[in-house]
Structures are given as C-alpha cells and as structure tokens.
Design a protein around this motif. Structure first.
Motif, mmCIF file in Angstrom:
data_model
loop_
_atom_site.group_PDB
_atom_site.id
_atom_site.type_symbol
_atom_site.label_atom_id
_atom_site.label_comp_id
_atom_site.label_asym_id
_atom_site.label_seq_id
_atom_site.Cartn_x
_atom_site.Cartn_y
_atom_site.Cartn_z
ATOM 1 N N UNK A 2 2.153 0.345 -5.685
ATOM 2 C CA UNK A 2 2.696 -1.000 -5.553
ATOM 3 C C UNK A 2 2.495 -1.502 -4.139
ATOM 4 N N UNK A 3 2.621 -2.803 -3.988
ATOM 5 C CA UNK A 3 2.384 -3.391 -2.688
ATOM 6 C C UNK A 3 3.355 -2.873 -1.628
ATOM 7 N N UNK A 4 4.555 -2.449 -2.024
ATOM 8 C CA UNK A 4 5.573 -2.113 -1.046
ATOM 9 C C UNK A 4 5.607 -0.630 -0.672
ATOM 10 N N UNK A 5 4.552 0.144 -0.948
ATOM 11 C CA UNK A 5 4.577 1.570 -0.642
ATOM 12 C C UNK A 5 3.864 1.902 0.660
ATOM 13 N N UNK A 6 3.113 0.974 1.274
ATOM 14 C CA UNK A 6 2.384 1.308 2.490
ATOM 15 C C UNK A 6 3.295 1.147 3.701
ATOM 16 N N UNK A 11 7.136 -1.821 6.845
ATOM 17 C CA UNK A 11 7.579 -2.249 8.172
ATOM 18 C C UNK A 11 7.835 -3.754 8.201
ATOM 19 N N UNK A 12 6.907 -4.534 7.628
ATOM 20 C CA UNK A 12 7.101 -5.986 7.592
ATOM 21 C C UNK A 12 8.343 -6.350 6.786
ATOM 22 N N UNK A 13 8.512 -5.701 5.640
ATOM 23 C CA UNK A 13 9.693 -5.980 4.818
ATOM 24 C C UNK A 13 10.974 -5.651 5.574
ATOM 25 N N UNK A 14 10.970 -4.533 6.293
ATOM 26 C CA UNK A 14 12.143 -4.158 7.079
ATOM 27 C C UNK A 14 12.386 -5.128 8.226
ATOM 28 N N UNK A 190 -3.066 0.317 10.930
ATOM 29 C CA UNK A 190 -1.719 0.025 10.441
ATOM 30 C C UNK A 190 -0.664 0.494 11.431
ATOM 31 N N UNK A 191 -0.935 1.605 12.118
ATOM 32 C CA UNK A 191 0.028 2.116 13.099
ATOM 33 C C UNK A 191 0.144 1.178 14.292
ATOM 34 N N UNK A 192 -0.995 0.716 14.809
ATOM 35 C CA UNK A 192 -0.962 -0.190 15.949
ATOM 36 C C UNK A 192 -0.287 -1.503 15.580
#
Length: 348
Positions: A2-6, A11-14, A190-192
């Motif tokens: 799902x979109x929310x597993x990466x 991080x954006x959702x949080x 993604x980390x940066x």
C-alpha cells in the motif's frame, strides 16, 4: 504494497501531510488563493520511477522510445514517449541518467504496466529494469525564492529547462517555468528527503500534488494518465514541440506513423491551454464545437482546479474547432472553454 508502507510516505503522514491511495498529497490550512506563494515545495508522491541498468540498456531503450537515449548525457533530462505500434502514446516519460543507470519517471498508476511491457522486449539484452519508486523521493520546487533555498545543497543550479545538476545530495533538474517563475525537481534518496523536508517546509510553502500539476499545465507539459492511454499521437499533444520526439533517431514502436504525421500533410489537431468555469473536468472527457455539435472535436488531456475556483486544462482538439464557434465540455450545450496562451509557439 500500500502507499502508506514506505518510510518516506509514512514520514510525510506523520508530519501532517495527507496522502490518498494514488499518492496525491495535500496539506491542512488554506489553499493558495489567486497567486502561488513566492516559493513552494511539493512532494511528488504520485510519480513512479523505473531504473534501467546493464551495458545494453541505452541501446535497448533507444529502440523503444520516441527520443534519443543513446546520446543522453548526465547533465540533462529529456522527455520521451512510449507508443503502441499504431503510434499512440502509452506513457509520457521524463528520463535522465547517472553513471550506471537510466531513470524513467511516470505516473505511479502506469509504472507497473509500462515496466512489464518494456520487460517483454529485453529478450537477451544485457539490461535490467527495476521499480525504484520507494527508494527515491521526488520533490517539486518553484517560485522566486526556490533558487536561493536550493543553493545550500546545489551551489550551481541548472540554468535552462531540462538541464541537470548532480551532487552528493542527489539530482536537480530544471523544469520549464510556470506562472513566470522557475521550477525544479529534486530527486533525493528517501532517507535524505526525511532529513531535508523540515527545512524545505519551513523556508518554502508546502503545496499539494494538484497545485503542482497545475504548474505543469501552465508550462504546457502534458502527462499521459490511465484514462488517456492510446488516445494521442505525440504531435496531437505538442510533444515534439517540447523536446519529446527525435525525428532523426532509428525505429521504435509507432515510429512510422509518428514520422508520417510530421512530414505528410498539415497537422489538424493540437493541444491548447483552456479554462472552464463551474464544472468538474477530468482527463479523457470529450469536448464539442458549436460549429459541428454532433461529434466530439477533442479531449481533455490534463485538468486541475486553478487558483480562482475554475479549472485549467490542457485540451487536444481539431485546430479548426478552436477557430470556429465555441467549444464546450461534455456536449454542445456544456460549459464553454475559454482558451489561453501556451508558453511556447505552435507552428503556423
């Protein structure tokens, strides 16, 4: 998955960013009204990314796309189309390369099917395709103050459209301007991205995906989506005018038809910028001319709500229809389209 597993999306959702199942982002608070902010940033979570590696990779991709891949340099990005044998676009792509890899960027909903189709033609070539969408974060930045913010990571900024600059912080591509201001795309790990987002969202105004897509519309850059796959030959959406087609390269699927459209006869269809008031506008919706109301004269390519509560769109249509009578959405009695000016000239 799902979109929310990466990690990046989580991080954006949080951080308070709202993300739907298609990767469309939005932010709490008032939407831009009238004018875009002086500087803005958008997480482009609706985009997918394919990585091509292997010594035969450039040659293989060169034989599949509308643009020159073999002479693509690390200091540039290029638009390209992926066509059916009938010359109809299955996808519009942004491509760039690093030392060992060619990247293909396209809407996430198309990524898997396009990658699968390309894979069918690799055969014995020494080339490998991988979905790397979740390993990278794509960020769109624009407005008057974007450049000064970016210089803390990219001391030298790419100066013209589709120029690219690489540093240890990733790749930065200059995109065509919109609303009179420069735009950039930053491709970071993604980390940066998680490290830099707090600073970017503090110094620039975060905007949602749909507002960023509005800037693409005003730059005259079309994007093929699921509803419009196989609807357009590249020239019908001005793709050769924005650098997406190379007519001197060798064969690719649909090349004969694309070349014939260019050199035999006058092109009778083009893409224009238009605005519609008080209506829902979606890609692939048909439009009708009052001069010939019995049949559609064109189709919506992309559409997003503008900053004045109307909808701005890129629309493909018969050139004659834009010059005779009025053009309407959905039927000859539907809302009227008012045409604007693209940032590039159409051939006479």
């Amino acid at each position: 998955m799902t979109m929310m597993t990466t990690p990046w999306l989580q991080f954006l959702a949080d951080s308070g960013v709202r993300i739907d199942a298609d990767g469309i982002t939005d932010f709490d608070g008032p939407a831009p009204a009238g004018l875009l902010p002086r500087g803005y940033v958008a997480p482009l979570t609706d985009l997918g990314l394919i990585a091509l590696t292997g010594e035969d990779g450039p040659g293989f991709l060169h034989s599949q796309l509308t643009n020159d891949v073999e002479h693509l340099t690390p200091s540039e990005a290029r638009l390209a189309g992926y066509c059916t044998p009938k010359g109809r676009l299955l996808a519009s792509l942004l491509m760039w390369k690093t030392e060992q890899t060619i990247f293909l960027q396209l809407p996430r909903p198309l990524q898997a099917s396009v990658q699968k189709r390309l894979q069918m033609f690799i055969l014995r070539s020494k080339a490998k395709l991988n979905d790397v969408s979740d390993q990278h974060a794509m960020l769109g930045l624009g407005g008057e103050s974007a450049a000064e913010v970016l210089r803390q990571w990219f001391p030298t900024l790419p100066a013209q459209a589709f120029a690219k600059q690489d540093t240890s912080f990733g790749s930065l591509i200059r995109l065509p301007d919109a609303f009179g201001s420069p735009r950039y795309q930053w491709i970071a790990s993604a980390e940066l991205a998680q490290q830099i987002w707090p600073e970017l969202s503090r110094t620039l105004t975060p905007i949602g995906t749909r507002v960023w897509r509005l800037t693409d519309i005003h730059a005259g850059i079309p994007q093929i989506t699921q509803p419009t796959q196989e609807q357009f030959v590249p020239q019908m959406i001005n793709f050769e005018l924005i650098g997406g087609v190379n007519f001197k390269k060798g064969c690719y699927p649909g090349q004969e038809i694309v070349a014939r459209s260019q050199y035999l006869g006058k092109l009778k269809r083009r893409m224009l910028l238009a605005t519609v008031e008080g209506a829902e506008v979606l890609p692939a919706m048909e439009i009708f001319s009052s001069a010939d109301p019995g049949q559609p004269c064109g189709m919506i390519v992309n559409a997003e709500r503008n900053l004045q509560n109307g909808v701005d769109c890129l629309v493909e249509l018969k050139i004659a229809a834009a010059e005779e009578g009025t053009v309407h959405l959905g039927s000859a009695q539907g809302p009227v389209l008012s045409f604007g000016k693209l940032p590039y000239a159409l051939p006479a």
